[in-house]
Design a protein around this motif. Structure first.
Motif, PDB file in Angstrom:
ATOM      1  N   HIS A  50       0.820  -1.209   0.000  1.00  0.00           N
ATOM      2  CA  HIS A  50       0.000   0.000   0.000  1.00  0.00           C
ATOM      3  C   HIS A  50       0.854   1.258   0.000  1.00  0.00           C
ATOM      4  CE1 HIS A  50      -4.060  -1.844   1.498  1.00  0.00           C
ATOM      5  NE2 HIS A  50      -3.589  -2.406   0.400  1.00  0.00           N
ATOM      6  N   ALA A  51       2.131   1.125  -0.305  1.00  0.00           N
ATOM      7  CA  ALA A  51       3.004   2.282  -0.493  1.00  0.00           C
ATOM      8  C   ALA A  51       3.219   2.426  -1.988  1.00  0.00           C
ATOM      9  CB  ALA A  51       4.340   2.084   0.224  1.00  0.00           C
ATOM     10  N   GLY A  52       2.715   3.515  -2.579  1.00  0.00           N
ATOM     11  CA  GLY A  52       2.871   3.676  -4.015  1.00  0.00           C
ATOM     12  C   GLY A  52       4.315   3.626  -4.458  1.00  0.00           C
ATOM     13  N   SER A  53       5.225   4.141  -3.611  1.00  0.00           N
ATOM     14  CA  SER A  53       6.643   4.108  -3.969  1.00  0.00           C
ATOM     15  C   SER A  53       7.210   2.699  -3.927  1.00  0.00           C
ATOM     16  CB  SER A  53       7.444   5.031  -3.038  1.00  0.00           C
ATOM     17  OG  SER A  53       7.062   4.851  -1.695  1.00  0.00           O
ATOM     18  N   GLY A  54       6.492   1.771  -3.274  1.00  0.00           N
ATOM     19  CA  GLY A  54       6.937   0.379  -3.303  1.00  0.00           C
ATOM     20  C   GLY A  54       6.912  -0.220  -4.694  1.00  0.00           C
ATOM     21  N   GLU A  55       6.136   0.409  -5.602  1.00  0.00           N
ATOM     22  CA  GLU A  55       6.084  -0.063  -6.991  1.00  0.00           C
ATOM     23  C   GLU A  55       7.417   0.121  -7.698  1.00  0.00           C
ATOM     24  OE1 GLU A  55       2.859   2.158  -8.682  1.00  0.00           O
ATOM     25  OE2 GLU A  55       1.459   1.498  -7.132  1.00  0.00           O
ATOM     26  N   ILE A  56       8.252   1.011  -7.171  1.00  0.00           N
ATOM     27  CA  ILE A  56       9.566   1.247  -7.767  1.00  0.00           C
ATOM     28  C   ILE A  56      10.529   0.112  -7.432  1.00  0.00           C
ATOM     29  CG2 ILE A  56      11.555   2.826  -7.701  1.00  0.00           C
ATOM     30  CD1 ILE A  56       9.489   5.069  -7.113  1.00  0.00           C
ATOM     31  N   LEU A  57      10.308  -0.523  -6.289  1.00  0.00           N
ATOM     32  CA  LEU A  57      11.188  -1.605  -5.842  1.00  0.00           C
ATOM     33  C   LEU A  57      10.926  -2.895  -6.607  1.00  0.00           C
ATOM     34  CD1 LEU A  57      10.865  -1.263  -1.970  1.00  0.00           C
ATOM     35  CD2 LEU A  57      12.887  -0.719  -3.299  1.00  0.00           C
ATOM     36  N   GLU A  58      11.981  -3.614  -6.889  1.00  0.00           N
ATOM     37  CA  GLU A  58      11.856  -5.001  -7.346  1.00  0.00           C
ATOM     38  C   GLU A  58      12.134  -5.878  -6.139  1.00  0.00           C
ATOM     39  OE1 GLU A  58      13.767  -8.201 -10.527  1.00  0.00           O
ATOM     40  OE2 GLU A  58      14.305  -6.068 -10.654  1.00  0.00           O
ATOM     41  N   GLY A  59      11.107  -6.578  -5.670  1.00  0.00           N
ATOM     42  CA  GLY A  59      11.241  -7.387  -4.472  1.00  0.00           C
ATOM     43  C   GLY A  59      12.398  -8.352  -4.551  1.00  0.00           C
ATOM     44  N   GLY A  60      13.236  -8.357  -3.502  1.00  0.00           N
ATOM     45  CA  GLY A  60      14.391  -9.231  -3.471  1.00  0.00           C
ATOM     46  C   GLY A  60      15.618  -8.629  -4.128  1.00  0.00           C
ATOM     47  N   VAL A  61      15.482  -7.457  -4.759  1.00  0.00           N
ATOM     48  CA  VAL A  61      16.623  -6.813  -5.428  1.00  0.00           C
ATOM     49  C   VAL A  61      17.041  -5.552  -4.675  1.00  0.00           C
ATOM     50  CG1 VAL A  61      17.470  -5.745  -7.555  1.00  0.00           C
ATOM     51  CG2 VAL A  61      15.956  -7.741  -7.663  1.00  0.00           C
ATOM     52  N   GLU A  62      16.109  -4.622  -4.499  1.00  0.00           N
ATOM     53  CA  GLU A  62      16.418  -3.395  -3.747  1.00  0.00           C
ATOM     54  C   GLU A  62      15.822  -3.416  -2.340  1.00  0.00           C
ATOM     55  OE1 GLU A  62      16.134  -2.611  -8.099  1.00  0.00           O
ATOM     56  OE2 GLU A  62      14.471  -2.885  -6.694  1.00  0.00           O
ATOM     57  N   GLY A  63      15.081  -4.445  -2.029  1.00  0.00           N
ATOM     58  CA  GLY A  63      14.443  -4.548  -0.728  1.00  0.00           C
ATOM     59  C   GLY A  63      13.309  -5.537  -0.779  1.00  0.00           C
ATOM     60  N   PHE A  64      12.345  -5.391   0.133  1.00  0.00           N
ATOM     61  CA  PHE A  64      11.208  -6.296   0.192  1.00  0.00           C
ATOM     62  C   PHE A  64       9.908  -5.494   0.290  1.00  0.00           C
ATOM     63  CE2 PHE A  64      14.700  -8.753   2.136  1.00  0.00           C
ATOM     64  CZ  PHE A  64      14.711  -9.855   1.277  1.00  0.00           C
ATOM     65  N   VAL A  65       8.888  -5.940  -0.433  1.00  0.00           N
ATOM     66  CA  VAL A  65       7.558  -5.350  -0.365  1.00  0.00           C
ATOM     67  C   VAL A  65       6.629  -6.402   0.210  1.00  0.00           C
ATOM     68  CG1 VAL A  65       5.673  -4.279  -1.646  1.00  0.00           C
ATOM     69  CG2 VAL A  65       8.041  -3.889  -2.369  1.00  0.00           C
ATOM     70  N   VAL A  66       6.061  -6.113   1.390  1.00  0.00           N
ATOM     71  CA  VAL A  66       5.240  -7.099   2.097  1.00  0.00           C
ATOM     72  C   VAL A  66       3.790  -6.632   2.107  1.00  0.00           C
ATOM     73  CG1 VAL A  66       7.206  -7.748   3.532  1.00  0.00           C
ATOM     74  CG2 VAL A  66       5.595  -6.023   4.367  1.00  0.00           C
ATOM     75  N   PRO A  67       2.835  -7.541   2.290  1.00  0.00           N
ATOM     76  CA  PRO A  67       1.424  -7.125   2.340  1.00  0.00           C
ATOM     77  C   PRO A  67       1.172  -6.133   3.463  1.00  0.00           C
ATOM     78  CG  PRO A  67       1.616  -9.513   2.087  1.00  0.00           C
ATOM     79  CD  PRO A  67       2.993  -9.007   2.383  1.00  0.00           C
ATOM     80  N   ALA A  68       0.401  -5.095   3.179  1.00  0.00           N
ATOM     81  CA  ALA A  68       0.080  -4.091   4.193  1.00  0.00           C
ATOM     82  C   ALA A  68      -0.646  -4.738   5.366  1.00  0.00           C
ATOM     83  CB  ALA A  68      -0.792  -2.991   3.582  1.00  0.00           C
ATOM     84  N   GLY A  69      -0.192  -4.422   6.567  1.00  0.00           N
ATOM     85  CA  GLY A  69      -0.823  -4.953   7.766  1.00  0.00           C
ATOM     86  C   GLY A  69      -0.362  -6.333   8.175  1.00  0.00           C
ATOM     87  N   ASP A  70       0.566  -6.944   7.456  1.00  0.00           N
ATOM     88  CA  ASP A  70       1.011  -8.321   7.727  1.00  0.00           C
ATOM     89  C   ASP A  70       2.252  -8.287   8.626  1.00  0.00           C
ATOM     90  OD1 ASP A  70       2.014 -10.939   7.649  1.00  0.00           O
ATOM     91  OD2 ASP A  70       1.276 -11.273   5.614  1.00  0.00           O
ATOM     92  N   ARG A  71       2.056  -8.471   9.918  1.00  0.00           N
ATOM     93  CA  ARG A  71       3.174  -8.386  10.865  1.00  0.00           C
ATOM     94  C   ARG A  71       4.172  -9.516  10.674  1.00  0.00           C
ATOM     95  NH1 ARG A  71       4.418  -9.871  16.290  1.00  0.00           N
ATOM     96  NH2 ARG A  71       2.424 -10.915  16.576  1.00  0.00           N
ATOM     97  N   ALA A  72       3.697 -10.712  10.389  1.00  0.00           N
ATOM     98  CA  ALA A  72       4.608 -11.839  10.214  1.00  0.00           C
ATOM     99  C   ALA A  72       5.540 -11.619   9.019  1.00  0.00           C
ATOM    100  CB  ALA A  72       3.810 -13.132  10.031  1.00  0.00           C
ATOM    101  N   ALA A  73       4.983 -11.126   7.909  1.00  0.00           N
ATOM    102  CA  ALA A  73       5.804 -10.871   6.723  1.00  0.00           C
ATOM    103  C   ALA A  73       6.793  -9.745   6.973  1.00  0.00           C
ATOM    104  CB  ALA A  73       4.917 -10.543   5.531  1.00  0.00           C
ATOM    105  N   LEU A  74       6.355  -8.699   7.698  1.00  0.00           N
ATOM    106  CA  LEU A  74       7.247  -7.590   8.025  1.00  0.00           C
ATOM    107  C   LEU A  74       8.393  -8.080   8.903  1.00  0.00           C
ATOM    108  CD1 LEU A  74       7.762  -4.490   8.028  1.00  0.00           C
ATOM    109  CD2 LEU A  74       6.346  -4.372  10.088  1.00  0.00           C
TER     110      LEU A  74
END
Length: 427
Positions: free
Chosen positions: A339-363
């Motif tokens: 739910h962070a629009g700027s997270g669309e810039i990230l490629e997951g696993g390359v520049e960081g991680f994008v996790v489901p909003a509100g998901d504490r376990a994934a965070l």
């Protein structure tokens, strides 16, 4: 094409547009509030509150925009708002929040009253601060562009209720009904709605904004102010520093972050929180591995990012958080949410991680993964810096917006008109 650019507060994207327009001599006028050219040095020397007044005026300086193009409206109203925020903002957030929206309305009214003396082709205005100026601009045949820097009010409130558990209609983080009506009226009046992410564009499509009115252009970052350091100084601890920058608010996921931090007590990771307080209750009972360091000007934010090891933004709703781009420019791996629009810039696993909003376990899992692997942090941070260097400067953003406006201006009025502007939204 000649532009009138308006904003009641310092906002990076609209400043980038104004700078780009001024650079090519197409900026007719830049309207803002509480602007006094050259006042900061003498204000800072005042015996009472001089330092604070100087800092506030410094925030309202606009390098790259000709002082001769800047006009100020609604300054008394904004001054009252600043005083209220300083005096009771933390104790009575609803008061400060209500005044903020009141200033935006007064600002739009002030701009509208001056527009008949301006010769321009297009007016660019801010979310919740443009309806009256759009009404006058449409009457005079100007192209109207709404800089939509937030989620749609209905979606923002929905996420806060569903993911943050906010109830009722009185909480200061919920968009008031009268403000939501103003924003809907602005959307109806705009020829072009400028959005920074697919996250917001999809909200507007679902809410009935025509596809042809939406222009999606991602934000930029000041690459000279935000940059990594070649070698970080030796520290007297062995902790991984995880930095958060942003409002202390439910919307930004602070309760979720603190719950996650509490579950990591005993691990070699410490959390630093930097930013203004919106909802004081979110900072109650901080875990021992979390330190709140107050608000900070951009220079302090940049310095803290250069000292951090990773960056986290567990936001529940964010159109396109600039801090993600700033962290990437600083060479930090980023953990943020869907739910962070700027997270669309990230490629997951390359520049960081994008996790489901509100998901504490994934965070929690993403933070542990980065905390335990310094090599991964280094590789992701380097990849993040390289990505923003290629295509995410503010100069690039400003130029792209001007190009999009020029194309819209070339269309015949019948091809871009959305009909007569509606009645004034009731407050």
């Amino acid at each position: 094409m000649s532009l009138v650019v308006t904003t009641p507060y310092r906002e990076n994207s609209i400043l980038a547009i104004a700078r780009a327009a001024d650079g090519e001599s197409s900026l007719e006028c830049f309207y803002t509030t509480l602007y006094f050219a050259g006042a900061q040095p003498w204000a800072s020397r005042l015996p009472v509150f001089g330092r604070k007044i100087g800092a506030e005026l410094g925030r309202r300086a606009f390098p790259g925009i000709s002082a001769s193009r800047i006009r100020t409206v609604a300054s008394p109203e904004e001054l009252l708002h600043v005083l209220a925020r300083r005096m009771v903002g933390r104790k009575l957030p609803p008061v400060s929040n209500a005044m903020m929206y009141w200033v935006k309305k007064r600002f739009a009214q002030g701009v509208a009253s001056r527009l008949p003396w301006q010769a321009a082709d297009c007016l660019i205005g801010m979310y919740a601060a443009s309806w009256e100026s759009f009404r006058e601009a449409r009457r005079r045949g100007l192209l109207c562009c709404l800089n939509f820097v937030n989620s749609h009010p209905a979606d923002q409130n929905r996420y806060l209720r569903e993911l943050a558990g906010l109830r009722g209609a009185a909480h200061q983080e919920l968009v008031p009904p009268w403000v939501a009506r103003r924003v809907e009226a602005e959307l109806e009046a705009a020829d072009m709605v400028l959005v920074p992410s697919r996250f917001v564009a999809e909200q507007l499509r679902r809410r009935g904004v025509p596809e042809e009115a939406i222009e999606q252009i991602p934000y930029g970052v000041d690459l000279s102010a935000f940059h990594p350091i070649v070698r970080k100084p030796e520290r007297g601890d062995s902790f991984v520093r995880c930095l958060y920058v942003g409002q202390m608010a439910h919307r930004k996921g602070i309760p979720l972050l603190l719950q996650t931090a509490r579950s990591l007590v005993g691990m070699p990771i410490r959390f630093q929180l930097l930013g203004p307080v919106v909802s004081p209750e979110v900072l109650e009972n901080l875990p021992e591995n979390v330190e709140y360091e107050g608000a900070g000007l951009p220079e302090r934010v940049a310095a803290q990012m250069r000292q951090a090891d990773l960056f986290v933004l567990p936001t529940l709703e964010d159109a396109c958080a600039l801090v993600v781009l700033e962290a990437m420019a600083s060479g930090l791996p980023v953990v943020t949410t869907t739910h962070a629009g700027s997270g669309e810039i990230l490629e997951g696993g390359v520049e960081g991680f994008v996790v489901p909003a509100g998901d504490r376990a994934a965070l929690r899992e993403a933070l542990i993964h980065l905390a335990e692997d310094p090599g991964l942090r280094r590789r992701m941070g380097e990849a993040a810096r390289k990505k923003v260097e290629k295509a995410y400067s503010w100069e690039t953003y400003g130029r792209r917006v001007l190009d999009a406006l020029a194309k819209r201006k070339e269309r015949p009025r019948s091809a871009r008109s959305r009909g007569p502007i509606g009645a004034e939204p009731t407050s």
